[in-house]
Design a protein around this motif. Structure first.
Motif, PDB file in Angstrom:
ATOM      1  N   GLY A  78     -39.375  67.539  42.604  1.00  0.00           N
ATOM      2  CA  GLY A  78     -40.483  66.663  42.472  1.00  0.00           C
ATOM      3  C   GLY A  78     -40.965  66.515  41.009  1.00  0.00           C
ATOM      4  O   GLY A  78     -42.309  65.830  40.957  1.00  0.00           O
ATOM      5  N   ALA A  79     -40.456  66.887  40.268  1.00  0.00           N
ATOM      6  CA  ALA A  79     -40.931  66.826  38.761  1.00  0.00           C
ATOM      7  C   ALA A  79     -40.984  65.297  38.303  1.00  0.00           C
ATOM      8  O   ALA A  79     -40.361  64.376  38.649  1.00  0.00           O
ATOM      9  N   VAL A  80     -41.743  65.262  37.470  1.00  0.00           N
ATOM     10  CA  VAL A  80     -41.854  63.722  36.575  1.00  0.00           C
ATOM     11  C   VAL A  80     -40.624  64.053  35.347  1.00  0.00           C
ATOM     12  O   VAL A  80     -40.914  64.958  34.469  1.00  0.00           O
ATOM     13  N   VAL A  81     -39.687  63.023  35.465  1.00  0.00           N
ATOM     14  CA  VAL A  81     -38.626  63.462  34.473  1.00  0.00           C
ATOM     15  C   VAL A  81     -38.757  62.251  33.450  1.00  0.00           C
ATOM     16  O   VAL A  81     -38.861  61.089  33.639  1.00  0.00           O
TER      17      VAL A  81
ATOM     18  N   HIS B  88     -30.596  64.179  37.821  1.00  0.00           N
ATOM     19  CA  HIS B  88     -31.980  64.548  37.958  1.00  0.00           C
ATOM     20  C   HIS B  88     -32.528  63.563  38.850  1.00  0.00           C
ATOM     21  O   HIS B  88     -33.821  64.211  39.452  1.00  0.00           O
ATOM     22  N   SER B  89     -32.364  62.385  39.021  1.00  0.00           N
ATOM     23  CA  SER B  89     -33.216  61.627  39.904  1.00  0.00           C
ATOM     24  C   SER B  89     -33.235  62.000  41.389  1.00  0.00           C
ATOM     25  O   SER B  89     -34.091  61.590  42.217  1.00  0.00           O
ATOM     26  N   ARG B  90     -32.069  62.711  41.761  1.00  0.00           N
ATOM     27  CA  ARG B  90     -32.168  63.116  43.181  1.00  0.00           C
ATOM     28  C   ARG B  90     -33.036  64.178  43.603  1.00  0.00           C
ATOM     29  O   ARG B  90     -33.622  64.101  44.722  1.00  0.00           O
ATOM     30  N   ASN B  91     -33.812  64.835  42.603  1.00  0.00           N
ATOM     31  CA  ASN B  91     -34.777  65.797  42.913  1.00  0.00           C
ATOM     32  C   ASN B  91     -36.222  65.510  42.336  1.00  0.00           C
ATOM     33  O   ASN B  91     -37.139  66.194  42.556  1.00  0.00           O
ATOM     34  N   ALA B  92     -35.999  64.525  41.456  1.00  0.00           N
ATOM     35  CA  ALA B  92     -37.488  63.925  40.715  1.00  0.00           C
ATOM     36  C   ALA B  92     -38.335  63.366  41.624  1.00  0.00           C
ATOM     37  O   ALA B  92     -37.885  62.417  42.527  1.00  0.00           O
ATOM     38  N   SER B  93     -39.601  63.312  41.422  1.00  0.00           N
ATOM     39  CA  SER B  93     -40.543  62.346  42.101  1.00  0.00           C
ATOM     40  C   SER B  93     -40.617  61.085  41.561  1.00  0.00           C
ATOM     41  O   SER B  93     -40.910  59.889  42.016  1.00  0.00           O
ATOM     42  N   LEU B  94     -40.509  60.997  40.034  1.00  0.00           N
ATOM     43  CA  LEU B  94     -40.539  59.802  39.278  1.00  0.00           C
ATOM     44  C   LEU B  94     -39.699  60.091  37.919  1.00  0.00           C
ATOM     45  O   LEU B  94     -39.649  61.272  37.528  1.00  0.00           O
ATOM     46  N   MET B  95     -39.315  58.982  37.394  1.00  0.00           N
ATOM     47  CA  MET B  95     -38.428  59.087  36.247  1.00  0.00           C
ATOM     48  C   MET B  95     -39.171  57.978  35.221  1.00  0.00           C
ATOM     49  O   MET B  95     -39.462  56.931  35.838  1.00  0.00           O
ATOM     50  N   ILE B  96     -39.123  58.433  33.824  1.00  0.00           N
ATOM     51  CA  ILE B  96     -39.861  57.733  32.841  1.00  0.00           C
ATOM     52  C   ILE B  96     -38.833  57.404  31.709  1.00  0.00           C
ATOM     53  O   ILE B  96     -38.049  58.320  31.187  1.00  0.00           O
ATOM     54  N   LEU B  97     -38.583  56.122  31.431  1.00  0.00           N
ATOM     55  CA  LEU B  97     -37.634  55.746  30.442  1.00  0.00           C
ATOM     56  C   LEU B  97     -38.218  54.632  29.494  1.00  0.00           C
ATOM     57  O   LEU B  97     -39.189  53.934  29.724  1.00  0.00           O
ATOM     58  N   GLY B  98     -38.156  55.061  28.106  1.00  0.00           N
ATOM     59  CA  GLY B  98     -38.560  53.863  27.139  1.00  0.00           C
ATOM     60  C   GLY B  98     -37.696  52.788  26.857  1.00  0.00           C
ATOM     61  O   GLY B  98     -36.691  52.834  27.166  1.00  0.00           O
TER      62      GLY B  98
END
Length: 302
Positions: free
Chosen positions: A21-24, A113-123
């Motif tokens: 559930g982390a923000v990655v 990591h997206s399998r367990n993340a709540s949200l992912m941020i990319l620049g």
């Protein structure tokens, strides 16, 4: 060809410490990492989630001024993560921050990591005169394979939700857009933003026959689209009564309608179909990613 890249799961570092559930935030060490860290820290604080900073030392961009030896690359990666962690904690001292450096390729590590993340941020590298919203192969492949929502943030974005409105495209009838609307309303609630729900519609083709009716005649189709939009929003209005909602139905092609609607928005939310082939991202999503004037959240849906 980017759209046909096959994702192969890999064994990541045994030190993997990402929490469910982390923000990655994916960091490449360039200037585009700074707004991504700002956005990720703000999301973690607003949603009361941990922040996880991820760097692949084998995927450092070619313009990074470090030697080619692994030790130098790892040392550089540690510096990137350390600076990012310090920035996140300075902006939001109460959040939980973890860091991780991996030897897997960036795309594979981020998708895993997206399998367990709540949200992912990319620049991204911002707007250019020719290329528009510049997205490298890593970002495009992660956007096409990720199992969680992914937000792309340009270099010139100085803070998350700089404008207090979030635009969400409601493109499908029925339940397909539920996950997209759920993300949009949860984000708006967490950041005290207004939701502008936009539905584009085009009249049916005339099968080649000329018509003398004016383009604006026949209110029935537009009325039907308005009802469809209102019906789709009804359960989310009930679930998030504190979120202000604006409903917008506009005649025209989807991408231009959404791009106009988000000109004063802090975030544009769109859905993407999973398991597309051969292109991972459809033409509407690609057009929006390359030309939107604000950060874009791409939400996977069925």
């Amino acid at each position: 060809m980017l759209g046909t890249r096959e994702f192969v799961p890999v064994a990541l570092s045994a030190r993997r410490c990402v929490m469910d559930g982390a923000v990655v935030v994916g960091l490449d060490g360039t200037g585009s990492s700074v707004p991504a860290v700002r956005w990720g820290a703000a999301e973690a604080a607003a949603r009361e989630l941990p922040l996880h900073l991820l760097h692949s030392w084998v995927s450092q961009p070619p313009n990074v001024p470090v030697a080619q030896e692994a030790a130098h690359k790892k040392r550089y990666g540690s510096e990137v993560l350390g600076k990012a962690e310090a920035m996140a904690l300075e902006l939001h001292p109460g959040i939980s921050v973890t860091t991780e450096q991996v030897s897997a390729q960036a795309v594979d590590a981020l998708v895993d990591h997206s399998r367990n993340a709540s949200l992912m941020i990319l620049g991204s590298r911002g707007h250019g005169a020719i290329s528009g919203f510049l997205l490298g192969s890593v970002s495009l492949n992660v956007l096409g394979h990720a199992e969680c929502p992914v937000v792309t943030v340009r270099e010139d974005v100085t803070a998350a939700y700089e404008r207090p409105e979030l635009v969400v495209g409601v493109l499908e009838r029925g339940t397909r857009d539920e996950v997209v609307l759920g993300f949009a309303f949860a984000a708006a609630d967490a950041h005290h933003a207004r939701v502008r729900a936009v539905r584009a519609w085009e009249p049916p083709a005339t099968m080649g026959f000329a018509t003398t009716a004016p383009a604006s005649s026949g209110p029935e189709p537009a009325a039907g689209e308005e009802k469809s939009l209102a019906d789709a929003l009804m359960p989310w209005r009930a679930k998030f009564p504190g979120v202000d909602v604006v409903e917008q139905v506009e005649r025209g092609r989807v991408a231009p309608v959404l791009l106009r609607a988000c000109s004063q928005a802090g975030l544009l939310v769109v859905g993407r179909r999973m398991h597309r082939s051969p292109m991972l991202l459809g033409p509407i999503v690609l057009a929006i990613l390359h030309h939107a004037g604000c950060p874009v959240a791409v939400v996977p849906r069925s």
